[in-house]
Design an enzyme around this catalytic site. Structure first.
Site, PDB file in Angstrom:
ATOM      1  N   LYS B  76      17.811   8.202 -56.701  1.00 11.86           N
ATOM      2  CA  LYS B  76      18.219   9.439 -57.395  1.00 11.86           C
ATOM      3  C   LYS B  76      17.811   9.340 -58.864  1.00 11.86           C
ATOM      4  O   LYS B  76      17.989   8.285 -59.489  1.00 11.86           O
ATOM      5  CB  LYS B  76      19.732   9.637 -57.263  1.00 11.86           C
ATOM      6  CG  LYS B  76      20.214  10.985 -57.835  1.00 11.86           C
ATOM      7  CD  LYS B  76      21.704  11.224 -57.580  1.00 11.86           C
ATOM      8  CE  LYS B  76      22.151  12.588 -58.121  1.00 11.86           C
ATOM      9  NZ  LYS B  76      23.577  12.847 -57.906  1.00 11.86           N
ATOM     10  N   SER B 151      25.159  17.206 -55.777  1.00 10.30           N
ATOM     11  CA  SER B 151      23.957  17.152 -56.580  1.00 10.30           C
ATOM     12  C   SER B 151      22.874  16.216 -56.045  1.00 10.30           C
ATOM     13  O   SER B 151      21.724  16.316 -56.461  1.00 10.30           O
ATOM     14  CB  SER B 151      24.323  16.717 -57.991  1.00 10.30           C
ATOM     15  OG  SER B 151      24.787  15.383 -57.983  1.00 10.30           O
ATOM     16  N   SER B 175      29.124  14.821 -54.556  1.00 11.92           N
ATOM     17  CA  SER B 175      27.666  14.903 -54.673  1.00 11.92           C
ATOM     18  C   SER B 175      26.854  14.000 -53.748  1.00 11.92           C
ATOM     19  O   SER B 175      25.638  14.142 -53.667  1.00 11.92           O
ATOM     20  CB  SER B 175      27.242  14.623 -56.121  1.00 11.92           C
ATOM     21  OG  SER B 175      27.387  15.780 -56.896  1.00 11.92           O
TER      22      SER B 175
END
Lengths: 478, 484, 95
Positions: B76, B151, B175
């Site tokens: 990420k 997210s 997330s």
């Protein structure tokens, strides 16, 4: 109208750690810009603070030394504002729960009395960097080496009533943090600086007047001057029927005045909240006991002991304990001088401190060590030399000519104590000055000094003055 | 090659069936081929990946390395990676080549895992749909007109489409779990303090936690183990040993007590999702677990409390993005004020600005007690609910998200509705508990996630339960059509 | 609770956040919605409840006082927008 001055000081003492409060970067002074600003100090994305345990220990020492409460639980908070020398956009400080609170310190006033000044709190925080305003094509340069340096902010109660008291308080704190070895006290380098809150109120009124805050004063002299200037200024304003504006002012040493810092159009709103990157600092009794056991003898206790143990005056004991180095020097001298406390005190506060002042040196740099000075004082005490000769020997030691005994030996400064030898010289002097002998016998007894002088001159000062006096008197009485 | 589970890949590398370089090329090719549709990767690090793969091959050949050596993964773009752009999905950090590795990045590097690239995400992890990214929205591989969740939407979409066998994520209010649910994969948010936050760009420091996304609990266990552990650079990292998660997948679960919070099955829950979750719970009952109803009375307060705490922390955390030392700086600032205002105004997107403003407001003079302090008190009530519940049960189960993946743009203009898509996940972050989402059914061709919540540091039990379920079901083996 | 445009301007300034004038009404509306939503909390009785700043009840760990970070200026300034002579440059700060 008679005005009463009300002053509170906020002193920032830089804690003498090797590394920063929340990072492993060095705190050494004077490195090239930004070479001691690591990722944490720069506030790069993703970095996190980890507390330096030494700052906690140092703050606890200060707390214990000022009769304060050392909090079992204290919390770091963020103080949010934007400024280029504040990399994260917030300063990590302590707000609601400081590590030290509710203590006091006693200061000496000019009239010899003492006064208690309350310490509201002392909290840990990180220092900001430095903005350099020299011209970089109309821009400001930012050096973040100082960012993250640990500070202890010591906040007094508004108990101070004059600039003199403010200086006495600041000096006392200065001596204390150096005794505790938690701050080097170097004011030029900014390791010890203060902000002063000053207000006036009509004498007898309880409510405080509007105060101004004078920022960043970095010498004892300036504290006194800045506060006095500010008192005068406020008095003029008030007596002219005006009102003091609550604001921050800067002291300009060159012009010897304070002036308003451009007032911001908004009141600051720092949005304090507990720093979620740090957990509460929790201290247990064992830790506090350990810190207490590690404390050195503190100035007030040492002063009392000097009075008791060496028979010194309260004043002299105060001078000798004002700094840890001087006190240590004094005690080492006493030891080397076979326990001659008063004599040692006279020499350390007199001859030695005079020459140190003249040369602008610290006691730690004195070429005359306590052992050397003690050796000299032994010779005064045992009558080998007079006080006057001792000054010559001291000068020679200062110049690096060796120990007292060898200088006395080499220069033949040993006092003549053989009364037969002295009597012979006295007789010679009296014979050479019949007129004065006549006058003395006629009642002019102050001529005794003249005869003593002549004898001392003849012996190059080496005759024991007491013995000389005694013999002259005896012979002239015949 | 890309369909194999982690243990099979690791065994094949050891057996010499193929090399890490070949495996890495295979996944890079899949990214080349499919990511145009998904937009799950912001920065591809193909060259570096091949170098790492060759180094891993050398280690394997020398009989060294561990289970992740030579295994490709996607990272990420919130974790700092030395010398590689770390954008956090923001224009603000579009030019930010991190000068250091996050602890998680360094640990995966040392483990010999091969980083293929950095995944797309909501800007600064603020979003539940991956629509707030500066790099454009990520699309859900199950339906390209739908969001992958957020997210960690890029990581979830990529794993679902098998563009990588593993990916990292972060979870502040759901997330990891919510995109895992919406993309039909397994994602874990560990106990707060289990995975180091150092170098993981902070959104809300007291809530953020990194974790793995993978195709199964078994694969996730391996990555979680590599990511976890005490870090002296993170004051909130816990100094306690990491359980050997992969070895504990088969731990004895007899007598397992599962609690179903009534509050998680009420109004707002899609009927299809509810049915799928209930079926999954039935499966656990079939495996011998004891299932009982529990109550988390303050559950409804989690989202409002979160939308005070998280913005407050983020408003302060993002202050360092000021155009002075790194990142975006506006052109020709007139003065200092202009430098700040324009760099931040131009560097941040709308949702980030909304949260900074809300947080600034909640902390400002006169509002602190009413908002921030109140929310922190409610936070304790929520935590206490869980503490009571775990006095009665070993695991808590329920839906991860109230609906399956929604359409792009559907909630983009209505922040509050968007925030409610995290209604079942947020409380876990406020309490600091571990939680995970596993695929547990399909509704209209879209995956449904089952959320499993464990007690503090009880990740092993949570994983073992998920693993047991995945041994008797095949939801986790379903692949989105078109990405085979 | 509803936020007016003045209030949005005040907060945006505190946060040094450039917001386009044309967007003020939308922000005011969005932020008001969020605040109204959040205000459910006011109905909760929290008397005597200790605020919880951290999910885990742990205390701060302390690091030994050692210098572990050397000079990395070059590395850090390579990514800086504007530097000269080792200093970060910003528009002139007026004191």
């Amino acid at each position: 109208m008679e005005w009463e001055v009300v002053i509170g000081l906020e002193i920032h003492a830089q804690l003498a750690t090797r590394s920063k409060i929340f990072s492993g970067a060095s705190t050494a002074y004077g490195a090239p810009p930004n070479t001691q600003a690591c990722a944490v100090d720069l506030g790069l994305p993703g970095v996190l603070p980890v507390l330096n345990g030494e700052v906690v220990r140092m703050a606890a020492k200060f707390g214990l030394a000022t009769h304060s409460t050392v909090a079992r639980r204290s919390v770091f908070a963020r103080k949010n504002y934007f400024y280029p020398d504040l990399p994260k956009g917030y300063q990590i400080s302590q707000y609601e729960l400081p590590i030290v609170h509710d203590g006091y310190l006693d200061i000496d006033l000019d009239d010899g009395s003492s006064k208690r000044i309350g310490i509201t709190r002392a909290h840990l925080e990180e220092d900001a960097g430095k903005s350099l305003h020299e011209d970089f094509h109309g821009q400001t340069g930012i050096d973040l080496n100082r960012a993250g340096t640990p500070l202890l902010e010591i906040v007094s109660e508004p108990d101070i009533r004059s600039a003199r008291e403010a200086v006495a308080y600041m000096k006392k704190i200065h001596a204390l943090v150096r005794y505790l070895e938690i701050c080097d006290g170097n004011m030029q380098e900014g390791s010890f600086r203060c902000d002063a809150n000053v207000s006036l109120r009509p004498r007898g009124q309880e409510a405080f007047g509007t105060r101004t805050e004078i920022k960043n004063i970095n010498s004892f002299r300036f504290v006194e001057r800045a506060i006095n200037y500010e008192i005068e200024r406020q008095m003029d304003v008030l007596e002219g029927g005006g009102q003091v504006v609550q604001e921050t002012r800067l002291y300009d040493a060159d012009r010897d005045e304070t002036r308003s810092m451009r007032t911001k159009e908004e009141a600051n709103d720092y949005r304090y909240f507990p720093d979620p990157d740090l957990l509460p600092v929790e201290l247990d009794q064992a830790f506090l006991d350990e810190v207490a056991a590690s404390l050195p003898e503190l100035p007030d206790a040492r002063r009392a002991r000097f009075v008791e143990q060496y028979g010194l005056s309260h004043h002299d004991a105060g001078v000798l304990t004002a700094s840890r180095e001087v006190a240590a020097y004094f005690e080492a001298t006493v030891e080397a001088a076979g326990g001659e406390g008063k004599l040692s005190a006279n020499w350390v506060t007199g001859e030695l401190s005079g020459v140190l002042n003249k040369e602008g040196m610290d006691i730690g740099d004195s070429p005359v060590t306590p052992q050397m000075l003690g050796g000299l004082l032994l010779r005064i005490a045992d009558g080998t030399i007079s006080g006057k000769i001792a000054k010559q020997v001291f000068e020679a030691m200062w110049k690096g000519e060796g120990e007292a005994d060898s200088i006395i030996e080499q220069r033949g400064l040993k006092q003549i104590t053989d009364s037969g030898a002295i009597e012979k010289i006295v007789r010679e002097v009296l014979e050479a000055n019949p007129k004065q002998v006549e006058q003395y016998k006629g009642g002019q007894e102050k001529l005794l000094g003249f005869f003593v002088g002549q004898v001392m001159k003849a012996t190059q000062g080496k005759a024991n003055p007491g013995e000389v006096n005694r013999i002259i008197k005896r012979l002239l009485a015949d | 090659m890309h369909q194999k589970k982690l243990a099979e890949l690791a065994a094949a590398l050891r057996a010499g069936d193929f090399t890490s370089e070949e495996l890495t090329r295979a996944f890079l090719e899949r990214i080349e081929r499919y990511d145009g549709q998904l937009n799950s990767v912001i920065t591809l690090t193909a060259e570096q990946a091949l170098q790492q793969a060759r180094a891993a091959d050398a280690r394997i050949a020398a009989g060294e390395g561990g289970p992740l050596t030579g295994i490709p993964f996607l990272h990420k773009d919130i974790f700092c990676t030395l010398g590689v752009r770390t954008s956090c999905g923001s224009r603000m950090l579009d030019n930010f080549e991190a000068p250091y590795d996050a602890t998680v990045s360094a640990r995966l590097r040392e483990a010999g895992a091969v980083m293929l690239g950095k995944t797309n995400m909501d800007e600064f992890a603020m979003g539940s749909s991956n629509e707030t990214s500066f790099y454009g929205p990520v699309r859900n591989p199950w339906d390209l007109e739908r969001v992958p969740g957020g997210s960690s939407g890029g990581s979830a979409a990529a794993v679902a489409a098998r563009l990588a066998p593993l990916a990292t994520g972060t979870d502040t209010g759901g997330s990891i779990r919510q995109p895992a649910a919406l993309c039909g994969i397994t994602g874990i948010k560990p106990t707060y303090g289990r995975v180091s936050r150092y170098g993981m760009i902070a959104f809300a420091s007291s809530l953020d936690q990194g974790g793995p996304l993978a195709s199964s609990a078994e694969d996730a266990a391996w990555l979680l183990q590599a990511m976890s552990g005490f870090d002296e650079r993170d004051s909130t990292s816990m100094e306690r040993p990491v359980d050997p998660y992969p070895e504990m997948l088969d731990m004895d679960l007899s007598g397992l007590r599962i609690g179903l919070p009534r509050e998680y099955f009420g109004e707002g829950l899609d009927a299809g999702v509810a049915a799928a979750v209930e079926a999954a719970v039935e499966a656990f009952r079939g495996l011998g677990a004891e299932v009982r109803d529990i109550s988390l009375p303050n559950a409804a307060l989690a989202v409002p409390a979160y939308y005070v705490v998280a913005p407050a922390e983020c408003s302060s955390n993002l202050s360092r993005m000021d155009g002075v030392r790194f990142g975006y700086r506006c052109e020709n600032p007139r003065d200092l004020e202009d430098l700040y205002v324009r760099s931040r105004g131009e560097g941040f997107g709308a949702e980030v600005k909304r949260r900074i403003l809300i947080g600034t407001y909640a902390l400002s003079a006169g509002y602190y007690d009413a908002y921030y302090l109140k929310a922190q008190q409610v936070r304790r009530l929520i935590r206490d609910d869980f503490t009571r519940a775990f006095g009665e049960v070993d695991l808590i189960m329920g839906p991860t998200s109230p609906t399956t993946a929604f359409r792009l743009g559907e909630k983009a203009d209505d922040p509050v509705t968007m925030y409610l898509s995290d209604i079942y996940t947020i409380a876990v972050n406020l309490a600091g508990l571990p939680g995970m989402s596993i695929p547990a059914g399909m509704v209209d061709g879209l995956p449904v996630g089952l959320q499993i919540i464990g007690n503090y540091f009880d990740e092993a039990r949570m994983l073992a339960a998920a693993h047991r379920y995945q041994q008797v079901t095949d939801w986790h083996r379903r692949r989105p059509p078109g990405f085979e | 609770m509803s936020l007016d445009i003045e209030e949005v301007i005040r907060i945006a300034h505190l946060a040094r956040l450039g917001v386009d004038e044309s967007e003020y009404p939308a922000y005011a509306r969005n932020l008001s919605d969020i605040l109204s939503f959040v205000e459910q909390l006011n109905a909760v009785d929290t008397d005597g409840v200790e605020p919880m700043a951290h999910p885990l009840e742990a205390k701060q760990r302390m690091r030994p006082d050692r210098v572990t970070e050397g000079d990395q200026r070059e590395r850090f300034q390579r990514i800086a927008p504007k530097v000269e002579n080792g200093l970060y440059l910003v528009p002139k700060v007026i004191e």
